[in-house]
Design an enzyme around this catalytic site. Sequence first.
Site, PDB file in Angstrom:
ATOM      1  N   THR A 185      -1.808  -9.317   5.906  1.00 28.52           N
ATOM      2  CA  THR A 185      -2.364 -10.526   6.498  1.00 28.52           C
ATOM      3  C   THR A 185      -3.474 -10.106   7.456  1.00 28.52           C
ATOM      4  O   THR A 185      -3.320  -9.150   8.216  1.00 28.52           O
ATOM      5  CB  THR A 185      -1.291 -11.322   7.249  1.00 28.52           C
ATOM      6  OG1 THR A 185      -0.230 -11.633   6.343  1.00 28.52           O
ATOM      7  CG2 THR A 185      -1.870 -12.612   7.814  1.00 28.52           C
ATOM      8  N   VAL A 186      -4.573 -10.818   7.406  1.00 24.20           N
ATOM      9  CA  VAL A 186      -5.725 -10.499   8.239  1.00 24.20           C
ATOM     10  C   VAL A 186      -5.814 -11.519   9.365  1.00 24.20           C
ATOM     11  O   VAL A 186      -5.743 -12.730   9.127  1.00 24.20           O
ATOM     12  CB  VAL A 186      -7.026 -10.498   7.415  1.00 24.20           C
ATOM     13  CG1 VAL A 186      -8.211 -10.130   8.289  1.00 24.20           C
ATOM     14  CG2 VAL A 186      -6.898  -9.533   6.255  1.00 24.20           C
ATOM     15  N   GLY A 222      -2.560 -12.060   1.834  1.00 21.84           N
ATOM     16  CA  GLY A 222      -2.525 -11.614   0.455  1.00 21.84           C
ATOM     17  C   GLY A 222      -1.215 -10.959   0.122  1.00 21.84           C
ATOM     18  O   GLY A 222      -0.218 -11.059   0.858  1.00 21.84           O
ATOM     19  N   GLY A 223      -1.181 -10.266  -0.986  1.00 23.06           N
ATOM     20  CA  GLY A 223       0.052  -9.667  -1.454  1.00 23.06           C
ATOM     21  C   GLY A 223       0.480  -8.461  -0.655  1.00 23.06           C
ATOM     22  O   GLY A 223       1.663  -8.089  -0.661  1.00 23.06           O
ATOM     23  N   MET A 224      -0.459  -7.802   0.039  1.00 23.10           N
ATOM     24  CA  MET A 224      -0.124  -6.591   0.785  1.00 23.10           C
ATOM     25  C   MET A 224      -0.187  -6.782   2.287  1.00 23.10           C
ATOM     26  O   MET A 224       0.574  -6.160   3.021  1.00 23.10           O
ATOM     27  CB  MET A 224      -1.080  -5.458   0.399  1.00 23.10           C
ATOM     28  CG  MET A 224      -0.856  -4.870  -0.968  1.00 23.10           C
ATOM     29  SD  MET A 224      -2.099  -3.605  -1.315  1.00 23.10           S
ATOM     30  CE  MET A 224      -1.973  -2.592   0.150  1.00 23.10           C
ATOM     31  N   ALA A 266      -6.563 -14.704   6.653  1.00 24.82           N
ATOM     32  CA  ALA A 266      -6.207 -14.703   5.234  1.00 24.82           C
ATOM     33  C   ALA A 266      -4.886 -13.977   5.059  1.00 24.82           C
ATOM     34  O   ALA A 266      -4.482 -13.156   5.884  1.00 24.82           O
ATOM     35  CB  ALA A 266      -7.305 -14.034   4.397  1.00 24.82           C
ATOM     36  N   ASP A 322     -13.431  -1.028  -5.890  1.00 28.98           N
ATOM     37  CA  ASP A 322     -13.147  -2.467  -5.930  1.00 28.98           C
ATOM     38  C   ASP A 322     -14.374  -3.247  -5.484  1.00 28.98           C
ATOM     39  O   ASP A 322     -14.306  -4.114  -4.628  1.00 28.98           O
ATOM     40  CB  ASP A 322     -11.948  -2.804  -5.043  1.00 28.98           C
ATOM     41  CG  ASP A 322     -11.388  -4.193  -5.347  1.00 28.98           C
ATOM     42  OD1 ASP A 322     -10.752  -4.776  -4.459  1.00 28.98           O
ATOM     43  OD2 ASP A 322     -11.606  -4.694  -6.458  1.00 28.98           O
ATOM     44  N   LYS A 341      -5.873  -6.074  10.301  1.00 27.18           N
ATOM     45  CA  LYS A 341      -5.177  -6.204   9.014  1.00 27.18           C
ATOM     46  C   LYS A 341      -3.796  -5.584   9.174  1.00 27.18           C
ATOM     47  O   LYS A 341      -3.658  -4.371   9.378  1.00 27.18           O
ATOM     48  CB  LYS A 341      -5.956  -5.525   7.899  1.00 27.18           C
ATOM     49  CG  LYS A 341      -5.277  -5.690   6.537  1.00 27.18           C
ATOM     50  CD  LYS A 341      -6.221  -5.414   5.378  1.00 27.18           C
ATOM     51  CE  LYS A 341      -6.617  -3.966   5.295  1.00 27.18           C
ATOM     52  NZ  LYS A 341      -7.379  -3.685   4.065  1.00 27.18           N
TER      53      LYS A 341
END
Length: 721
Positions: free
Chosen positions: A31-32, A27-29, A25, A141, A47
């Site tokens: 990558t996994v 995201g904005g911060m 995946a 979260d 991550k």
Amino acid sequence: MQDEPLDPLIGATIDDRYLVLAKVARGGMSTVYLAKDIRLNRNIALKILHPHLATDNAFIERLQREAWSAASLSHPHVVQIHDHGVGAAHAYLVLEYIDGHTLREVINSSAPLTPRQALDLLDPIVEGLAAAHAAGLVHRDVKPENVLISRSGWVKIGDFGLSRAVTTTTNTATLLGTVGYIAPELVNGDGGDARSDIYSAGIMLYELLTGEQPFRGKIPIAVAMQHVRDDAPPPSAAVPGLPAEMDELVRYMTEKDPDHRPANGASLLEDLRHIRRTLTPEELDAGGTRRHGNPAALSAATPGSADTEALSAAVDGFATPLGNPTEAIDNGGAGDQANGTTVIDAPLYPTSVIPAANRLYVDDAADTATNTPHFGAAGTESGAGVDHESAEIAPAGLSKREARAAAKDRAKAAARPITTLGSAHPRRRAAIWILVVAVLGLLLAAAGWFLALGPGALATVPNVHNKTVGQAQVLIQDQGFELAATSEVFNEKTAAGLVVDTDPTAGTEQRKFRGVTILVSRGPVLYPVAALAGKTLADAKAALAGGHLAVGAVAEAFDEKAKAGTVVSQNPQPGTEFRSGTKVDLVVSKGPKPIPVPSLVGRTSADAQSALKGVGLVAAVAPDQVNSATVPAGSVVSQSPGDGTLTAGGKVTLTISKGPKMVMVPDVVGKQVDAARAQLEALGFKVKVENVFGGFFGTVRFQDPQGVEAPEGSTVTLRVI
């Protein structure tokens, strides 16, 4: 999982230890990636912070805080962090690899869930939060994307990237979290604590029970303000039938004031398990219209059991390592995946974690079998690791070497069996085998008889169509079948009370011990005729079609009360029952019948009113009468309307004559005849001229009448000489 071939990290090794296998995946911060720990030869989730953030000190500090916070937790329902690193090229976290799927995928494929299923999923989540809260950590979260479920059914809460140590963070912390689950105090900038996680878990429970979030909007700020302003609706409003305890639990967990919520995860966990124990099986299984799979597939072991049994939900086709679901690709996991996971049934006997035994090895130092303490030479109780041979007290008169040899001999003797386990007596063993073979033979013979001649033999179901029930039962029993209960069915062709068919149908071969159900006709299905009077023709046709009937002949007729185009009458009458397709005749109104208006001028008032009444009209006499030179007094001078048609009860206004108008006749004697004529005619009189002696001079010498009143239009005679 499909890799992106252009990603330069695929196939690379990070810090000479982590081999990157595939991208999971982005995201904005960060990558996994799915990676392999080369040293320990195991799969891990890697991550990696985006390059443009790897040099940002604030993000690096946040990454380190995430590692420290998550590493302090060690719990079966919390994703474990293994390592973290910050180098010149990459900043990364190494996380436990979870081969499974997220709770979001369960919601997308299976919600709404029953209270039993929702509590089974929420229990381990809250247990993990309770462990975090006990360690002084807040997740901040909590949402379905951050709950991971392994293929074996273990539920773990991950991504403590937004967590913070309660004891080291002020209440002015930056607002973080996903807007759909964020607590009101975080929106207001008041900071959060363990009760913020409770609020988010309450929103997640609502979504498990209903399949949707309680607050939705087109922009995130609108959703955030709903969390601050509005109370979460009860889930039973969206899914009727849910027990009131679930509404109360959602309300309790999502109170706007944190002081009114459970204090932490441990407190909530106690409430969850108490509610689970008090709900009846019917209440636990209420609601939950599943979209896929078997509802039992999400059933878990009793929450809070000592051995923490895993959820008996197996999901095929996913390998979802821990990522940062807050930064998920596309829609953050809120929508359906392209290839959605289907929750399949759990195994019959789900795997459980078995408690460890008191002793793992025979040569453990502690003697757990007898709990007898061993003492050293000083007489004090010794702990683990005592050498029992050296601790033995040597018999008197023996040296240490001789004592050790004697102990060795005793050990050999203890290991030597004192009873020989030889074979049984040959004759006895032969008798046992003969008995076993005889029993097996009897069983085989019984099975053969059962399947060939007995109730297990095959037979053909006879044809009993149009037979009475008694006749059908005799024929079926003659074939050796057992009779099941009869069942009544509607049938258009078979008379009521006679057999329509059997289940299984005639001609089918089956075992005799299996029952045969006789289907008895109730006759044709009869449908009641609806009341159609007052309906429009179109509505009447639709009502008949919906009632499995048809429209027959449609006639029209004048009706004084029914509106034109509406049904006046029907045949058959309402309430009677007929077969499907029976026609119903209708009479439709043409409205009131038109009546021609008769001509009444010149008729007396009484005669005119009688004539109108005779045709169904109403006479209205005008209050003022008028003079008429042609219509005698008391007769009709005019009428309104004068012609055309009216409906029954229509009004005709009559104006009555009061006779001709009386006019004074002037004296015209001595005037020339033409002047006299003009003067009289101007007054409405008719003039008759009689010439005397030829009327040579044209002078009026006599008139009749003269100087008196005469009816307008009457004749004045003039004699002219």
